[in-house]
Design an enzyme around this catalytic site. Structure first.
Site, PDB file in Angstrom:
ATOM      1  N   TRP A 362       0.829  -1.212   0.000  1.00 52.04           N
ATOM      2  CA  TRP A 362       0.000   0.000   0.000  1.00 52.04           C
ATOM      3  C   TRP A 362       0.861   1.259   0.000  1.00 52.04           C
ATOM      4  CZ3 TRP A 362      -1.440   3.094   4.707  1.00 52.04           C
ATOM      5  CH2 TRP A 362      -0.535   2.893   5.738  1.00 52.04           C
ATOM      6  N   ASP A 363       2.161   1.110   0.256  1.00 46.47           N
ATOM      7  CA  ASP A 363       3.109   2.235   0.211  1.00 46.47           C
ATOM      8  C   ASP A 363       2.909   3.038  -1.066  1.00 46.47           C
ATOM      9  OD1 ASP A 363       4.049   0.007   1.714  1.00 46.47           O
ATOM     10  OD2 ASP A 363       6.081   0.804   1.745  1.00 46.47           O
ATOM     11  N   GLU A 489       0.808  -2.538  12.375  1.00 43.21           N
ATOM     12  CA  GLU A 489       0.992  -3.992  12.338  1.00 43.21           C
ATOM     13  C   GLU A 489       1.303  -4.581  13.708  1.00 43.21           C
ATOM     14  OE1 GLU A 489       3.771  -4.924   9.204  1.00 43.21           O
ATOM     15  OE2 GLU A 489       2.309  -4.431   7.662  1.00 43.21           O
ATOM     16  N   LYS A 593       2.955   0.342  16.020  1.00 38.41           N
ATOM     17  CA  LYS A 593       4.143   0.295  15.169  1.00 38.41           C
ATOM     18  C   LYS A 593       4.290   1.576  14.350  1.00 38.41           C
ATOM     19  CE  LYS A 593       6.277  -2.486  11.492  1.00 38.41           C
ATOM     20  NZ  LYS A 593       6.049  -3.475  10.441  1.00 38.41           N
ATOM     21  N   GLN A 594       3.159   2.038  13.789  1.00 38.15           N
ATOM     22  CA  GLN A 594       3.228   3.158  12.838  1.00 38.15           C
ATOM     23  C   GLN A 594       1.899   3.879  12.823  1.00 38.15           C
ATOM     24  OE1 GLN A 594       3.286  -0.316  10.054  1.00 38.15           O
ATOM     25  NE2 GLN A 594       2.920   1.309   8.567  1.00 38.15           N
TER      26      GLN A 594
END
Ligand code: BGC
Length: 792
Positions: A362-363, A489, A593-594
């Protein structure tokens, strides 16, 4: 970590003035050249020493079995790994009787410069052989933006103090030996050896060709080279070929001041269906095209391509020379990743290394394409048409999962799912809404109605169908998506991930809108009024979990009730957490995580009021560890919006310097293209406050006190718009095109060419900065050092 002093801080180039052999793996990634189709890592011309030899062709991969200790229904059976194809950049040199190798003799000087305006990588070095002969070697490389199948090298050698006999071997080399994967890091690619089966080799006069085939994926790869040699009368050439190497050998007796120059044009082609003669002809034709321009013609075309790119994409930063350099470096690599990918995926490392096995995630849609949408929109249409072409695989996958519509893969090269870990693969359904979002954004930014009719409708319809079949109405009518994984994640298979729900809601609405505009296409896809109405009902009823006591949204239902991660007992050497703790434990704690909810605040800002944004941002900040390079830029954008400008500036630094400073110690595997794109996002959407609202660009600019000026150009609906921000004002200039409707801080205005408009910047009241988890605050950024070079 690459210390920043390895590279001079210059506005338009990356200059390395000494060679550090131990850092070759990183510098090969930084100096990689690509056009999105061909990728050449910045390996030394002579091939050795190297960190990772790397020549990639977008889409060329080999299959490998995916081993499961315990298999399960619907697990992908085969994985895909990008392969190192025929290396066309090798130029070996023999000086009298000794091979030029920087590990032997004496390297008197060594400089490499990547020029972001010309797109050329230039290397100049002076070397004394063990026997004491000194030569200067100058090489210049390009991977052509204008001729997609072509790359080229100009290689020159000149003796400096005595007569020498030199031998230059210009080669095509297949099946190079690769360093074996060390350690357990799952982000490093599997190294496949001898993956190319020889089919044909050819050498005649100045021309070389090798054709190979992969065994399991059945892809045929051709590489060809042609040369022009400029040397003294003593110059002789011969050529030969074998299964894995084709070689032109040039010998000459040189005097000081008398150079030998070899210009090498290289062409690549590959196919999963075309025959050997067809691939052979394809590379020969590409070579003929390159030959008609010649080396200098290719250099000129490269310059023209980049002049046009920078005229519509440049970002200027005053007050921090390091960020200035980093954002241009970032834009250059983002362009390289996508420019000529043309109906192929854009991998998370671009074509700069084999990390993540060369997969696309998806980046691409949420980080890379947003940048290209406003700077190089044609490449975005191509990237999304690639997704459209993979719809048959995505439909099959949805059916396999018992769902309707299309389920795009979490990670892939050719469109089929390659994730062997379903909690962060199959369950990460948000990728479908990310693709839909990229489609809608591209259409809004360009007004490309043909794309909307031919591509957008189909993608929006099939993804809306997926969402509708994935969710369910509860007995109150609320629509839920249970058991999905959002961007974070460290939480998986959760109910009602807020980011996923909001993006799915937008996807469902956009699909319902587009089928009203394109009734014929909708009918062909079998959409009727009832189906579209069901999408709208689901969208309006989507669950948005909120904790009334804390006054914040839940990242997913029940998230804020989880135990907090024990940050105090987690050592600095235990990050990234996924390499030191079981996922089981990460999943059941509050640790992120992000950016996940922070990304929802940015992408769906319309779903929150200002107070909610501020409270949400602060709450999630204290548990976000940024173990993914995709995080810092999202946090930068939201930190800027809620008024933490100092913090936003720190995050800009992290996103922008991810690779130049090797912040995650894995730049060797390839560049973090999403984070590079994030440097632009952090500046333009962060300090520029650029948002797309109701199809119109709205800017709420604000600079941190460390920056005195930020200026950027974007392309929107065929116009070129320049925005220049200082501490109190923002000036909007239409550089080209018909008048444009814009917003400044929500207020609409019309901008005409030649009539710049100045608006006052609005400064929100300062708020206390939230704390990051202990030890995880981004590096506090001061304004960067003074540039050593101004302009060209
Ligand atoms: C991130 C994903 C990302 C992938 C590839 C992972 O570490 O968590 O969001 O798509 O890297 O960059």
């Amino acid at each position: 970590m690459i210390s920043n002093s390895s590279y001079a801080v210059q506005p338009w180039s990356l200059r390395e003035s000494t060679l550090d052999v131990d850092r070759l793996p990183q510098s090969e990634s930084l100096f990689a050249l690509s056009n999105g189709h061909i990728g050449w890592r910045g390996n030394l011309d002579e091939g050795e020493p190297h960190g990772l030899p790397g020549t990639y062709l977008n889409g060329v991969h080999e299959l490998r079995p995916l081993p499961y200790a315990e298999g399960g229904y619907g697990y992908p059976e085969a994985g895909q790994t990008v392969i190192n194809v025929t290396n066309g950049k090798v130029m070996r040199l023999l000086v009298d009787d000794e091979p030029f190798d920087v590990r032997y003799g004496k390297l008197r000087s060594h400089e490499r410069v990547l020029d972001l305006r010309t797109g050329l990588l230039r290397r100049v070095c002076e070397w004394s052989s063990p026997a004491g002969c000194t030569v200067r070697v100058t090489s210049t490389r390009l991977v052509s933006f204008s001729q997609r199948a072509v790359a080229a090298v100009s290689y020159e050698v000149e003796p400096l103090d005595s007569d020498v006999r030199v031998v230059v071997q210009s080669e095509l080399v297949a099946n190079e030996q690769l360093p074996q994967k060390s350690g357990e890091d799952p982000r490093v690619a599997t190294a496949l050896e001898d993956v190319l089966q020889p089919e044909e080799d050819f050498a005649s006069d100045m021309r070389l060709r090798l054709v190979h085939c992969t065994e399991r994926s059945g892809l045929r790869v051709g590489a060809a080279a042609d040369h022009l040699v400029h040397g003294p009368e003593s110059t002789r050439t011969s050529s030969e070929s074998g299964e894995n190497v084709a070689r032109l050998t040039v010998t000459a007796e040189l005097r000081p001041g008398e150079p030998l120059r070899v210009e090498k044009l290289v062409a690549y082609g590959w196919s999963g269906v075309r025959s050997l003669p067809a691939v052979r002809d394809q590379v020969d034709a590409a070579l003929a095209g390159a030959g008609s321009k010649g080396w200098q013609g290719l250099v000129d075309e490269q310059q023209a391509y980049l002049d046009s790119f920078w005229a519509r994409a440049d970002v200027e930063v005053d007050g921090d020379a390091e960020i200035q350099q980093a954002v241009r470096f970032a834009l250059f690599h983002v362009l390289q990743a996508g420019a000529r990918a043309e109906k192929r995926a854009i991998p998370s490392k671009g074509l700069t290394g084999s990390g993540y096995d060369g997969h696309s995630f998806w980046d691409s849609e949420q980080f890379v394409l947003p940048v290209l949408t406003y700077t190089s929109p044609d490449s975005v249409a191509e990237a999304l048409r690639w997704r459209q072409e993979t719809l048959p695989a995505a439909r099959d996958r949805a059916r396999q999962l018992g769902l309707r519509g299309a389920a795009f893969p979490w990670r892939t090269i050719d469109g089929s799912e390659c994730s062997a870990y379903w909690p962060a693969g199959t369950a990460a359904f948000h990728v479908n809404a990310d693709i839909a979002d990229a489609v809608t954004r591209y259409v809004a930014a360009t007004g490309d109605v043909e794309f909307e009719r031919e591509t957008a409708v189909e993608i929006l319809v099939e993804t809306a169908r997926l969402w509708h079949s994935l969710g369910h109405h509860d007995h109150h009518g609320t629509f839920h998506f249970d058991g999905v994984t959002g961007p974070d994640e460290y939480s998986a298979v959760a109910d009602d991930n807020l980011y996923t729900n909001l993006m799915a809601q937008q996807n469902l609405r956009e699909a319902a809108d587009v089928v009203e505009r394109y009734t014929e296409q909708a009918a062909a896809l079998g959409v009727d009024d009832e189906e579209a109405a069901a999408w709208r009902d689901a969208a309006e009823a989507v669950a948005l979990p909120f904790n009334e006591t804390l006054g914040v949204h839940e990242q997913s239902a029940g998230f804020t009730g989880h135990q907090m991660w024990d940050f105090a007992s987690t050592g600095p050497d235990q990050y990234p957490l996924m390499l030191h703790f079981p996922y089981f434990d990460l999943y059941r704690k509050q640790v992120i995580k992000q950016a996940d909810l922070a990304l929802a605040l940015y992408k769906r800002g319309d779903a929150f009021d200002a107070e909610q944004k501020a409270r949400n941002f602060d709450y999630y900040e204290q548990m976000t560890v940024r173990d993914s390079s995709l995080s810092a830029c999202c946090q930068a954008v939201m930190a800027a919006e809620v008024g933490h400008l100092r913090l936003a500036y720190d995050y800009v630094g992290e996103a922008a310097l991810m690779d130049l400073a090797d912040l995650e110690s894995n730049t060797r595997d390839g560049l973090h293209i999403a984070s590079l794109a994030g440097a632009w996002i952090a500046l333009v959407a962060g300090f520029g406050g650029m948002r797309l609202r109701h199809g119109m660009l709205d800017f709420s600019p604000l600079l941190p006190e460390q920056l005195s000026r930020l200026a950027f150009t974007v392309q929107v609906r065929g116009r070129r718009l320049r925005v220049e921000i200082r501490s109190r004002t923002a000036v909007y200039t239409l550089l080209e095109g018909e008048p444009l409707e814009l917003c400044h801080c929500g207020g609409e205005f019309t901008l005409s060419a030649g009539e710049p408009q100045t608006h006052q910047v609005r400064r929100p009241p300062p708020r206390p900065e939230p704390s990051a988890p202990p030890g995880r605050h981004p590096a506090r950024r001061r304004g960067g050092p003074v540039p050593v070079e101004q302009g060209r």
